[in-house]
Design an enzyme around this catalytic site. Structure first.
Site, PDB file in Angstrom:
ATOM      1  NE  ARG A 138      -0.762  -1.479 -11.435  1.00 45.58           N
ATOM      2  CZ  ARG A 138       0.339  -1.797 -11.152  1.00 45.58           C
ATOM      3  NH1 ARG A 138       1.663  -1.414 -11.272  1.00 45.58           N
ATOM      4  NH2 ARG A 138      -0.004  -2.689  -9.827  1.00 45.58           N
ATOM      5  CG  HIS A 165      -2.659  -2.747  -5.384  1.00 45.81           C
ATOM      6  ND1 HIS A 165      -3.137  -3.542  -6.542  1.00 45.81           N
ATOM      7  CD2 HIS A 165      -1.289  -2.822  -5.605  1.00 45.81           C
ATOM      8  CE1 HIS A 165      -2.262  -4.031  -7.308  1.00 45.81           C
ATOM      9  NE2 HIS A 165      -0.869  -3.576  -6.509  1.00 45.81           N
ATOM     10  CD  GLN A 168       0.042  -6.633  -3.611  1.00 47.41           C
ATOM     11  OE1 GLN A 168       0.631  -6.338  -4.488  1.00 47.41           O
ATOM     12  NE2 GLN A 168       0.727  -7.511  -2.675  1.00 47.41           N
ATOM     13  CG  ASP A 260       3.838   0.449  -1.136  1.00 52.14           C
ATOM     14  OD1 ASP A 260       4.624  -0.218  -1.898  1.00 52.14           O
ATOM     15  OD2 ASP A 260       2.644   0.944  -1.565  1.00 52.14           O
ATOM     16  CB  CYS A 300       2.558  -4.591  -2.339  1.00 53.76           C
ATOM     17  SG  CYS A 300       3.468  -2.943  -2.475  1.00 53.76           S
ATOM     18  NE  ARG A 328      -1.214  -8.784  -6.855  1.00 57.55           N
ATOM     19  CZ  ARG A 328      -0.856  -8.042  -7.609  1.00 57.55           C
ATOM     20  NH1 ARG A 328       0.367  -7.353  -7.377  1.00 57.55           N
ATOM     21  NH2 ARG A 328      -1.638  -7.340  -8.387  1.00 57.55           N
TER      22      ARG A 328
HETATM   23  N1   CP Z   1       2.727  -5.041  -6.450  1.00 58.66           N
HETATM   24  C1   CP Z   1       2.475  -4.757  -7.395  1.00 58.66           C
HETATM   25  O1   CP Z   1       1.353  -4.401  -7.879  1.00 58.66           O
HETATM   26  O2   CP Z   1       3.421  -4.832  -8.362  1.00 58.66           O
HETATM   27  P1   CP Z   1       3.404  -4.317 -10.008  1.00 58.66           P
HETATM   28  O3   CP Z   1       3.416  -2.778  -9.901  1.00 58.66           O
HETATM   29  O4   CP Z   1       4.816  -4.706 -10.404  1.00 58.66           O
HETATM   30  O5   CP Z   1       2.336  -4.816 -10.600  1.00 58.66           O
HETATM   31  N1  NVA Z   2       2.028   2.129  -3.494  1.00 57.93           N
HETATM   32  C1  NVA Z   2       2.877   1.772  -4.797  1.00 57.93           C
HETATM   33  C2  NVA Z   2       2.345   0.262  -5.014  1.00 57.93           C
HETATM   34  C3  NVA Z   2       3.052  -0.292  -6.187  1.00 57.93           C
HETATM   35  C4  NVA Z   2       2.372  -1.627  -6.343  1.00 57.93           C
HETATM   36  C5  NVA Z   2       2.377   2.596  -6.015  1.00 57.93           C
HETATM   37  O1  NVA Z   2       1.325   3.051  -6.270  1.00 57.93           O
HETATM   38  O2  NVA Z   2       3.293   3.033  -6.837  1.00 57.93           O
END
Ligand code: CP
Ligand code: NVA
Length: 340
Positions: A138, A165, A168, A260, A300, A328
């Protein structure tokens, strides 16, 4: 920085065949054991068949839960996780998935890696490939994950970048199929920021022939290249991708409504401007009343009640967000048992 070369990561069907013991299917249903891809970097790389294979495998693992099972396809395998941004769901569901499949996951904090002190992505990928069997990353730049994959001899899974993502979106498709029983004929409405989650969801919808309508404030649209690519795929699947500014139009008749956060990780400096720009884009009871009666609400997570969604919706009867979050982990099990 080395440029990403798709030919490095996309391999021919059959060249990554790994027949596994113990992957017999519940209720006699056949589950494919082959993917066309070596890495999971973005939804666009996945064929419709790959998506169905991952979700069926995830479903298989989900059905195993609670049963005495000696199926441990990751026995003796070590997976790494690099997080340059916070995470609850991705981190914990990935680690739990690895452990439940018999492997072990190790957290590679950026602060502890030489990567954080300037060692190249290419060298890091080549070295870690000598120790590990797969890695979840990530980070901010999609290009960095793709560069890592280009130099990695182990599978690389994208656990979120600023642009995408993908895991997700796979869990989202799985949840929609579970809740609504189908993808085709479904209209999925997305209200809010045209961000990483929106990009992957739009492409995922296109890949399975689901209609997708997104409403964002002006200036926060999804990237044109992503929209064009998704529209091309959707056309071949007989579905449509609508992009606009009107949340009511997007939600009207939808069977699933998704939102989101308005301020993604790394955008805290834009918070005030974003809260102002998005204030008419909250998913609340009024907006949900325009959707189909059977409509589910998806997010999400993490959620900000009172911003992108009202508490009445996310905590109400149409909300599927915790099943979505659970999925997930099943999706990671599906992916890992197919690509490691
Ligand atoms: N939805 C998601 O990816 O959550 P986190 O940021 O907690 O991993
Ligand atoms: N769009 C959000 C998603 C978190 C899972 C971010 O990137 O922070």
């Amino acid at each position: 920085m080395h440029k990403y070369s798709p030919s490095v990561v996309v391999i021919e069907r059959g060249s990554l065949v790994k027949k596994k013991t113990g992957s017999a299917v519940v209720a006699g249903e056949a589950v494919e054991d082959t993917l066309n891809i070596r890495h999971v970097l973005k939804v666009a790389d996945l064929s419709t068949a790959d998506i169905i294979t991952i979700i069926r495998k995830a479903r298989y693992w989900k059905l195993q839960e609670g049963q005495t099972s000696d199926l441990r396809p990751l026995e003796g395998k070590t997976l790494g996780m690099i997080f340059s941004k916070p995470s609850t769901r991705t981190r914990v569901s990935f680690q739990a998935a690895v452990c439940q499949l018999g492997g072990q996951a190790i957290n590679l904090s950026m602060n502890d890696l030489q990567l954080g002190r300037g060692e190249s992505i290419a060298d890091t990928a080549r070295v870690l490939s000598r120790y590990l069997d797969g890695i979840l990353i990530r980070t901010f730049s999609q290009g960095d994950v793709e560069e890592f994959a280009a130099f990695s001899t182990m599978p690389v899974i994208n656990g979120l970048t600023d642009e995408t993502h993908p895991t997700q979106a796979l869990a989202d498709l799985m949840t929609i199929q579970e809740k609504l029983g189908r993808w085709q004929g479904i209209k999925l409405a997305y209200v809010g920021d045209g961000n990483n989650v929106a990009h992957s969801l739009m492409m995922a919808a296109a890949k399975v022939g689901m209609d997708f309508a997104i409403a964002t404030p002006p200036g926060y649209e999804p990237e044109a290249a992503v929209v064009n690519a998704a529209r091309e795929v959707a056309a071949s699947m007989g579905s449509v991708i609508e992009v606009g500014y009107d949340p009511e139009a997007a939600c009207r008749g939808a069977q699933a409504v998704y939102t989101d956060v308005w301020v993604s990780m790394g955008q805290d400096g834009e918070k005030d401007a974003r809260l102002e720009a998005f204030k008419d884009y909250q998913v609340n009871d009024e907006l949900m009343s325009l959707a189909s009666e059977e409509a589910i609400f998806l997010h999400c997570l993490p959620a900000h009640r009172g911003e992108e969604v009202s508490a009445s919706v996310i905590d109400g009867p149409q909300s599927a967000v915790f099943d979505q979050a659970e999925n997930r982990m099943h999706i990671y099990k599906g992916i890992l048992s197919l690509i490691i």
